[in-house]
Design an enzyme around this catalytic site. Structure first.
Site, short mmCIF file in Angstrom:
data_model
loop_
_atom_site.label_atom_id
_atom_site.label_comp_id
_atom_site.label_asym_id
_atom_site.label_seq_id
_atom_site.Cartn_x
_atom_site.Cartn_y
_atom_site.Cartn_z
N TYR A 16 -0.57 13.29 -13.90
CA TYR A 16 0.81 13.70 -13.70
C TYR A 16 1.81 12.61 -14.09
O TYR A 16 3.01 12.80 -13.98
CB TYR A 16 1.03 14.08 -12.24
CG TYR A 16 0.55 12.99 -11.30
CD1 TYR A 16 1.36 11.91 -10.99
CD2 TYR A 16 -0.73 13.05 -10.76
CE1 TYR A 16 0.91 10.90 -10.16
CE2 TYR A 16 -1.18 12.05 -9.91
CZ TYR A 16 -0.36 10.98 -9.62
OH TYR A 16 -0.82 9.97 -8.79
N GLY A 17 1.32 11.46 -14.54
CA GLY A 17 2.19 10.35 -14.89
C GLY A 17 1.90 9.86 -16.28
O GLY A 17 1.81 10.64 -17.23
N LEU A 19 -0.76 8.94 -17.63
CA LEU A 19 -2.00 9.46 -18.23
C LEU A 19 -1.81 10.83 -18.89
O LEU A 19 -2.73 11.36 -19.50
CB LEU A 19 -3.12 9.52 -17.20
CG LEU A 19 -3.63 8.18 -16.70
CD1 LEU A 19 -4.68 8.37 -15.61
CD2 LEU A 19 -4.20 7.35 -17.85
N GLN A 20 -0.60 11.39 -18.81
CA GLN A 20 -0.29 12.58 -19.61
C GLN A 20 -0.12 12.21 -21.08
O GLN A 20 -0.20 13.07 -21.95
CB GLN A 20 1.01 13.24 -19.13
CG GLN A 20 0.94 13.84 -17.76
CD GLN A 20 2.25 14.49 -17.40
OE1 GLN A 20 2.49 15.65 -17.73
NE2 GLN A 20 3.13 13.72 -16.76
N GLU A 84 -6.62 3.01 -11.80
CA GLU A 84 -5.73 3.42 -10.71
C GLU A 84 -5.78 2.43 -9.56
O GLU A 84 -4.84 2.32 -8.79
CB GLU A 84 -6.07 4.83 -10.25
CG GLU A 84 -5.84 5.89 -11.31
CD GLU A 84 -4.40 6.00 -11.78
OE1 GLU A 84 -3.48 5.47 -11.13
OE2 GLU A 84 -4.19 6.62 -12.83
#
Length: 176
Positions: A16-17, A19-20, A84
């Site tokens: 959602y951040g 890594l999109q 992460e």
């Protein structure tokens, strides 16, 4: 990095951040997995003070848009867990694919500290692409280089070396 080498990989991951972004994923995995747009309900995507990346926490009524990366191998999932770092926990969630309305059980990364005072507002992917993508990709490349060293830094430490996260308000790189 891990190569699929004919065996089926079974991990799907909602991102959602940063890594999109296919370039970020490619720096980490040396490939861009198949992906689909998706929505995660009952969560909120926050900005984090002095960070260029977001987080999510359950909120009961929000929606977070993102992508499902498909076919992540065990080695790739371990690398993403390391990326992460200790700030996030990988949790199982249900998302809905936007193109088919199919519901999927996937993993995603949720912020550990639900009471973190540095969380605020709503993180915006398009704004990130305009203002922070280049520096983030460079920092991610530095993280990957650090992993090759005998005493590799964590992603948090590698990024702190690259960004002024701990003593500025804008989180910009120490060098260009």
């Amino acid at each position: 990095m891990s190569i699929l080498s004919g065996k089926a990989a079974g991990h799907d991951l909602f991102v959602y951040g940063s890594l999109q972004d296919p370039q970020v994923v490619n720096v980490l995995l040396n490939r861009v997995p198949d992906h689909s747009s998706a929505v995660l309900s009952c969560f909120h995507r926050f900005k984090i003070k002095n960070r260029l990346y977001p987080t999510i926490l359950p909120d009961g009524n929000g929606q977070v848009t993102g992508k499902v990366l498909k076919g992540i191998t065990d080695d790739e999932r371990k690398l993403l867990d390391d990326f992460e770092d200790v700030e996030y926990d990988r949790k199982a969630v249900e998302v809905v694919l936007t193109d088919t309305s199919e519901k999927l059980q996937v993993g995603t990364y949720v912020w550990r500290n639900k009471d973190d005072p540095d969380l605020y507002g709503e993180w915006d992917f398009e704004e990130w692409k305009l203002h922070d993508r280049g520096a983030f990709i460079t920092a991610t490349k530095n993280f990957m280089e650090e992993r090759k060293l005998p005493e590799a830094k964590t992603r948090i430490d590698a990024f702190k070396t690259f960004f002024k996260q701990d003593d500025t308000e804008d989180g910009k790189p120490l060098h260009s």
